[in-house]
Design an enzyme around this catalytic site. Sequence first.
Site, PDB file in Angstrom:
ATOM      1  N   LYS A  64     -14.135 -20.630  26.559  1.00 30.74           N
ATOM      2  CA  LYS A  64     -13.638 -19.295  26.192  1.00 30.74           C
ATOM      3  C   LYS A  64     -14.408 -18.180  26.900  1.00 30.74           C
ATOM      4  O   LYS A  64     -13.815 -17.175  27.303  1.00 30.74           O
ATOM      5  CB  LYS A  64     -13.692 -19.116  24.678  1.00 30.74           C
ATOM      6  CG  LYS A  64     -12.655 -19.964  23.934  1.00 30.74           C
ATOM      7  CD  LYS A  64     -12.670 -19.677  22.452  1.00 30.74           C
ATOM      8  CE  LYS A  64     -11.635 -20.528  21.731  1.00 30.74           C
ATOM      9  NZ  LYS A  64     -11.600 -20.269  20.292  1.00 30.74           N
ATOM     10  N   ASP A 101      -7.863 -15.078  18.154  1.00 27.42           N
ATOM     11  CA  ASP A 101      -8.385 -15.805  16.984  1.00 27.42           C
ATOM     12  C   ASP A 101      -8.523 -14.885  15.759  1.00 27.42           C
ATOM     13  O   ASP A 101      -8.137 -15.259  14.648  1.00 27.42           O
ATOM     14  CB  ASP A 101      -9.759 -16.423  17.300  1.00 27.42           C
ATOM     15  CG  ASP A 101      -9.638 -17.713  18.099  1.00 27.42           C
ATOM     16  OD1 ASP A 101      -8.555 -18.316  18.102  1.00 27.42           O
ATOM     17  OD2 ASP A 101     -10.643 -18.116  18.718  1.00 27.42           O
TER      18      ASP A 101
HETATM   19  N1  LIG Z   1      -8.817 -22.514  13.044  1.00 27.67           N
HETATM   20  C1  LIG Z   1      -8.949 -22.107  14.286  1.00 27.67           C
HETATM   21  O1  LIG Z   1      -7.993 -21.636  14.920  1.00 27.67           O
HETATM   22  C2  LIG Z   1     -10.321 -22.166  14.951  1.00 27.67           C
HETATM   23  C3  LIG Z   1     -10.567 -21.362  16.072  1.00 27.67           C
HETATM   24  C4  LIG Z   1     -11.833 -21.413  16.656  1.00 27.67           C
HETATM   25  C5  LIG Z   1     -12.814 -22.276  16.146  1.00 27.67           C
HETATM   26  N2  LIG Z   1     -12.538 -23.053  15.066  1.00 27.67           N
HETATM   27  C6  LIG Z   1     -13.594 -23.951  14.504  1.00 27.67           C
HETATM   28  O2  LIG Z   1     -14.749 -23.169  14.227  1.00 27.67           O
HETATM   29  C7  LIG Z   1     -15.926 -23.970  14.334  1.00 27.67           C
HETATM   30  C8  LIG Z   1     -17.022 -23.224  15.096  1.00 27.67           C
HETATM   31  O3  LIG Z   1     -16.657 -23.127  16.465  1.00 27.67           O
HETATM   32  P1  LIG Z   1     -17.584 -22.292  17.490  1.00 27.67           P
HETATM   33  O4  LIG Z   1     -16.798 -22.194  18.752  1.00 27.67           O
HETATM   34  O5  LIG Z   1     -18.085 -21.050  16.861  1.00 27.67           O
HETATM   35  O6  LIG Z   1     -18.847 -23.279  17.713  1.00 27.67           O
HETATM   36  P2  LIG Z   1     -20.279 -22.835  18.266  1.00 27.67           P
HETATM   37  O7  LIG Z   1     -20.182 -21.663  19.171  1.00 27.67           O
HETATM   38  O8  LIG Z   1     -20.908 -24.096  18.757  1.00 27.67           O
HETATM   39  O9  LIG Z   1     -21.088 -22.328  16.952  1.00 27.67           O
HETATM   40  C9  LIG Z   1     -21.394 -23.225  15.932  1.00 27.67           C
HETATM   41  C10 LIG Z   1     -21.910 -22.471  14.711  1.00 27.67           C
HETATM   42  O10 LIG Z   1     -22.110 -23.425  13.666  1.00 27.67           O
HETATM   43  C11 LIG Z   1     -23.480 -23.395  13.256  1.00 27.67           C
HETATM   44  N3  LIG Z   1     -23.849 -24.775  12.866  1.00 27.67           N
HETATM   45  C12 LIG Z   1     -23.641 -25.915  13.569  1.00 27.67           C
HETATM   46  N4  LIG Z   1     -24.071 -26.977  12.862  1.00 27.67           N
HETATM   47  C13 LIG Z   1     -24.568 -26.491  11.691  1.00 27.67           C
HETATM   48  C14 LIG Z   1     -25.168 -27.093  10.545  1.00 27.67           C
HETATM   49  N5  LIG Z   1     -25.354 -28.423  10.453  1.00 27.67           N
HETATM   50  N6  LIG Z   1     -25.537 -26.282   9.519  1.00 27.67           N
HETATM   51  C15 LIG Z   1     -25.357 -24.934   9.595  1.00 27.67           C
HETATM   52  N7  LIG Z   1     -24.822 -24.306  10.661  1.00 27.67           N
HETATM   53  C16 LIG Z   1     -24.431 -25.085  11.694  1.00 27.67           C
HETATM   54  C17 LIG Z   1     -24.246 -22.866  14.447  1.00 27.67           C
HETATM   55  O11 LIG Z   1     -25.479 -22.330  14.016  1.00 27.67           O
HETATM   56  P3  LIG Z   1     -26.678 -22.041  15.064  1.00 27.67           P
HETATM   57  O12 LIG Z   1     -26.331 -20.749  15.748  1.00 27.67           O
HETATM   58  O13 LIG Z   1     -27.873 -21.952  14.204  1.00 27.67           O
HETATM   59  O14 LIG Z   1     -26.702 -23.215  16.012  1.00 27.67           O
HETATM   60  C18 LIG Z   1     -23.265 -21.796  14.932  1.00 27.67           C
HETATM   61  O15 LIG Z   1     -23.334 -20.641  14.141  1.00 27.67           O
HETATM   62  C19 LIG Z   1     -15.511 -25.274  15.010  1.00 27.67           C
HETATM   63  O16 LIG Z   1     -15.570 -26.302  14.047  1.00 27.67           O
HETATM   64  C20 LIG Z   1     -14.087 -25.014  15.484  1.00 27.67           C
HETATM   65  O17 LIG Z   1     -13.292 -26.185  15.414  1.00 27.67           O
HETATM   66  C21 LIG Z   1     -11.313 -23.011  14.452  1.00 27.67           C
END
Ligand SMILES: NC(=O)c1ccc[n+]([C@@H]2O[C@H](COP(=O)([O-])OP(=O)(O)OC[C@H]3O[C@@H](n4cnc5c(N)ncnc54)[C@H](OP(=O)(O)O)[C@@H]3O)[C@@H](O)[C@H]2O)c1
Length: 271
Positions: A64, A101
């Site tokens: 992205k 989003d």
């Molecule tokens: N429904 C939809 O249309 C949609 C759209 C976009 C994304 N999503 C979903 O949203 C989620 C996040 O995506 P992203 O792109 O933001 O990922 P990302 O950039 O990798 O960020 C991950 C986030 O989760 C936190 N995290 C990861 N493991 C954790 C744990 N065990 N305990 C607490 N916090 C944890 C990370 O914290 P740190 O910063 O401390 O590492 C960070 O804030 C994904 O599961 C994705 O599938 C859904």
Amino acid sequence: MRLAVFGSPVAHSLSPRIHGLFARQCGLQVDYRAIEASAATFAGLVRTLAEQGARGCNVTVPFKQAAWELAARSSEEATRARAANTLVFEPDGTWYADNTDGPGLVDDLAARPGCRLAGARICLLGAGGAAAGILGALLRVRPARVVIANRTLERARQLAERHADLGTLDTCSPVEIGARAPFELLINSTSAGHDGVAPALAPEWLAPSGLCYDLNYGSAAEPLRLACERLGIAYSDGLGMLVGQAARSFQLWTGQRPDAAAVLADLRRQH
Ligand SMILES: NC(=O)c1ccc[n+]([C@@H]2O[C@H](COP(=O)([O-])OP(=O)(O)OC[C@H]3O[C@@H](n4cnc5c(N)ncnc54)[C@H](OP(=O)(O)O)[C@@H]3O)[C@@H](O)[C@H]2O)c1
């Protein structure tokens, strides 16, 4: 009309199915494919798609930010997020980047009976790419305040700084959420569910009739869904947001706004 979604992994993406259903609703011929890319191949594959006469593409994890950087122009949403989930290939050969989003999430929340975002107290769990993509749209509906709670506090602070002019923002680590509760809306944007883990949660964090909205869907949503069920907290997965963001992208490419609710109902029947 030729379209695609780029990501890695992308084979299980629901986007081809969702856009196929939108196309049928609108009476359009759409060829929408899922294309696996790598950091090395992403830009070249997008360029090839554009040269083949495609109208645009969706972009998912982990490209992205790269997509936003490739575009000549971008919406305010994408600029704030520094990430795009949608590219539009303009007739003059330039590319426009947007991030649908946040609007997709707000559309899905607004469609829920009794869900009022204006004036609501919102806690956003996580400060990664998805949180960045939705924060601007959330603040534009004028909540009372948004608290960003993230394991890595510095990441939450940087995200808050980029959005400080849009509304009242606070940051904390997850263990400090209780001191800032209650919230009408708790949004989980962490990816913990992919490891089978639900973020820590306490019923007193939610106001009466509060909602826990999980951006995850499918198996990644199960840990938090089960935790909410156990604690008696109202829960929604993020399938509606997925369909909502797709509907906004479809509108950018075709000028037509599909019926997202009908497609969401269709997907829910089969999942
Ligand atoms: N429904 C939809 O249309 C949609 C759209 C976009 C994304 N999503 C979903 O949203 C989620 C996040 O995506 P992203 O792109 O933001 O990922 P990302 O950039 O990798 O960020 C991950 C986030 O989760 C936190 N995290 C990861 N493991 C954790 C744990 N065990 N305990 C607490 N916090 C944890 C990370 O914290 P740190 O910063 O401390 O590492 C960070 O804030 C994904 O599961 C994705 O599938 C859904």
